[in-house]
Design a protein around this motif. Structure first.
Motif, PDB file in Angstrom:
ATOM      1  N   GLY A  36      25.238  99.561   2.040  1.00 57.51           N
ATOM      2  CA  GLY A  36      26.518  99.191   2.634  1.00 57.51           C
ATOM      3  C   GLY A  36      26.553  99.478   4.127  1.00 57.51           C
ATOM      4  N   ILE A  37      27.722  99.257   4.693  1.00 57.91           N
ATOM      5  CA  ILE A  37      27.862  99.401   6.142  1.00 57.91           C
ATOM      6  C   ILE A  37      27.789 100.851   6.579  1.00 57.91           C
ATOM      7  N   SER A  38      28.354 101.755   5.818  1.00 52.83           N
ATOM      8  CA  SER A  38      28.422 103.153   6.250  1.00 52.83           C
ATOM      9  C   SER A  38      27.056 103.752   6.577  1.00 52.83           C
ATOM     10  N   PRO A  39      26.111 103.734   5.626  1.00 51.91           N
ATOM     11  CA  PRO A  39      24.798 104.307   5.970  1.00 51.91           C
ATOM     12  C   PRO A  39      24.116 103.569   7.107  1.00 51.91           C
ATOM     13  N   LEU A  40      24.369 102.264   7.202  1.00 49.52           N
ATOM     14  CA  LEU A  40      23.772 101.505   8.300  1.00 49.52           C
ATOM     15  C   LEU A  40      24.293 101.987   9.646  1.00 49.52           C
ATOM     16  N   ARG A  41      25.576 102.182   9.741  1.00 52.41           N
ATOM     17  CA  ARG A  41      26.149 102.622  11.018  1.00 52.41           C
ATOM     18  C   ARG A  41      25.634 104.012  11.388  1.00 52.41           C
ATOM     19  N   GLU A  42      25.478 104.849  10.391  1.00 53.19           N
ATOM     20  CA  GLU A  42      24.930 106.184  10.661  1.00 53.19           C
ATOM     21  C   GLU A  42      23.518 106.106  11.205  1.00 53.19           C
ATOM     22  N   ALA A  43      22.697 105.318  10.522  1.00 51.84           N
ATOM     23  CA  ALA A  43      21.303 105.189  10.940  1.00 51.84           C
ATOM     24  C   ALA A  43      21.224 104.627  12.350  1.00 51.84           C
ATOM     25  N   LEU A  44      22.011 103.592  12.620  1.00 50.11           N
ATOM     26  CA  LEU A  44      21.989 102.979  13.952  1.00 50.11           C
ATOM     27  C   LEU A  44      22.457 103.972  15.011  1.00 50.11           C
ATOM     28  N   SER A  45      23.430 104.785  14.672  1.00 55.66           N
ATOM     29  CA  SER A  45      23.925 105.778  15.635  1.00 55.66           C
ATOM     30  C   SER A  45      22.824 106.760  16.016  1.00 55.66           C
ATOM     31  N   ARG A  46      22.059 107.171  15.026  1.00 58.96           N
ATOM     32  CA  ARG A  46      20.938 108.077  15.303  1.00 58.96           C
ATOM     33  C   ARG A  46      19.926 107.398  16.209  1.00 58.96           C
ATOM     34  N   LEU A  47      19.671 106.128  15.927  1.00 60.60           N
ATOM     35  CA  LEU A  47      18.684 105.402  16.723  1.00 60.60           C
ATOM     36  C   LEU A  47      19.155 105.176  18.151  1.00 60.60           C
ATOM     37  N   VAL A  48      20.453 105.082  18.329  1.00 64.96           N
ATOM     38  CA  VAL A  48      20.993 104.966  19.689  1.00 64.96           C
ATOM     39  C   VAL A  48      20.625 106.204  20.489  1.00 64.96           C
ATOM     40  N   ALA A  49      20.823 107.356  19.872  1.00 71.12           N
ATOM     41  CA  ALA A  49      20.543 108.602  20.581  1.00 71.12           C
ATOM     42  C   ALA A  49      19.058 108.779  20.878  1.00 71.12           C
ATOM     43  N   SER A  50      18.201 108.140  20.085  1.00 73.85           N
ATOM     44  CA  SER A  50      16.773 108.275  20.399  1.00 73.85           C
ATOM     45  C   SER A  50      16.255 107.105  21.218  1.00 73.85           C
TER      46      SER A  50
END
Lengths: 232, 232
Positions: A52-66
DNA sequence: CGGTAAAGAATTTTCGAAAAAAAATCAATA
DNA sequence: TATTGATTTTTTTTCGAAAATTCTTTACCG
């Protein structure tokens, strides 16, 4: 182990969907299966990764920081764009960080460091020899290659230095894979690895660091010579 | 400007709730209002920041990647723990990164760099003079202090080096604020800033970098001398 | 008494739908 | 014909509730 524990993936807690999809997204970005600069629509991502969208947004947020993904305002996420200026900068900083870490490792690395390094080199070499005959898993080579470079510097004793080196290695690797597409770096690279390791084991810091710098410079030249595709 | 655009906060997109709460959480962690190692329960966070779970999880995920928050399995998030080993490592790496960036800035910084540096120093000095009389906003001093250190190295021309320096500055700053609680670093620090800037403007790289190292070492000593409270 | 298992409570994680924002389409006007 | 403005469509973002997991308490048995 002397490593930064941000996301203690190992022990205890069961792997969460967000962590899982983070790993898969990271792999797909580094392999350029997700092309630099392209938009990441949730409809597509949901389909592709089956969450779903929730885990995707979390993963993308982490990738933004890296630094592998960018985001702006209410306009969603994109794969980080690529440019010559960017890879040139990354190469310079990587040389500094990884070089410093390697120098420290050569200076204070213990038996465990040596053993782990030799093992990592062996695992990489095995795959490269095998690759001469049969087709071999690309992602597996990437993992072992990364692990070898990590093993080189693990002995430095600085979790933060190792962490930063990993960050820059990944950034660099994405550019490398943009250009060399499907050709597992051949003989010359393999030999360089061997030489760097030998210098490190011989406690020849200047030699090891110098060769590492050349190693990176050569890869950079190759990347720049093939040119960087930057779709608008 | 020559800066890494991960989260292009400025232009275009309206500020999202996740980005907003990310900023507030970051401030609260750096100020140690959220104590190192403590659990971050969503019930509390929802109350404190007035948003739902989704933007909170996004913000926390970003903070994990920048090392201010940790997470494990299905066990939620915690403020990154503090330890002597950690701050010692952070100080060492910060000296290397920020030192290198400063050296490069001194080598190639242009008029704009000089002007921006002088301006940043002035803004910081203004607040410090004012602080002698009236009580002054702590967070404002923090921002101007950070900005001064940033201005010192901006001239280096390497977005990645600046990015890494920011990362380490924040990490270091959290530890500093654990110990000095409520005492805006007084005269001595202010003078050090002045001297570092002067050396930089005089294009005295060795002098500037040396003083920066001393600056960081002194802060580290202070931090270590007060001891690090590590609640189980 | 100590340790183990089961039930209950608390918390995190994920989904699905509503709300909000941006992009695209289309019509009207100068 | 180009440009502006309104309307529709698409997409992102957020909320509220359901599902899954961990933590706590209690009861049971050796």
């Amino acid at each position: 182990m002397n490593t930064l524990a941000l996301q203690s993936g190992e022990d205890g807690g069961a792997r969460t969907a967000a962590a899982e999809v983070y790993g898969r997204l990271r792999v797909d970005i580094l392999s350029c299966k997700l092309t630099p600069g392209s938009r990441l629509r949730f409809e597509d991502l949901k389909e592709a990764y089956g969450v779903g969208i929730s885990p995707l947004r979390e993963a993308l947020s982490r990738l933004v920081a890296s630094g592998l993904v960018t985001t702006e305002g209410q306009r969603g996420f994109r794969v980080a764009p690529a440019s010559e200026a960017d890879i040139t900068d990354i190469a310079m900083v990587r040389k500094e960080i990884e070089g410093l870490a390697l120098r420290m490792a050569v200076g204070k690395g213990d038996d465990a460091w040596e053993a782990n390094l030799v093992a990592a080199r062996h695992k990489l070499a095995l795959l490269e020899r095998r690759n001469a005959k049969e087709e071999v898993n690309e992602e597996e080579w990437e993992a072992r290659h990364r692990n070898f470079h990590l093993a080189l510097i693990q002995g430095c004793g600085s979790p933060w230095l190792v962490h930063l080196a990993e960050l820059l290695f990944d950034q660099f690797d994405r550019y490398r894979r943009m250009s060399v597409k499907h050709s597992l770096s051949g003989e010359p690279t393999s030999l360089e690895h061997q030489r760097i390791m030998q210098a490190a084991l011989d406690r020849n810091a200047d030699g090891a660091v110098g060769m590492l710098h050349d190693h990176i410079d050569q890869a950079l030249s190759l990347i720049l010579s093939t040119g960087i595709s930057t779709p608008a």
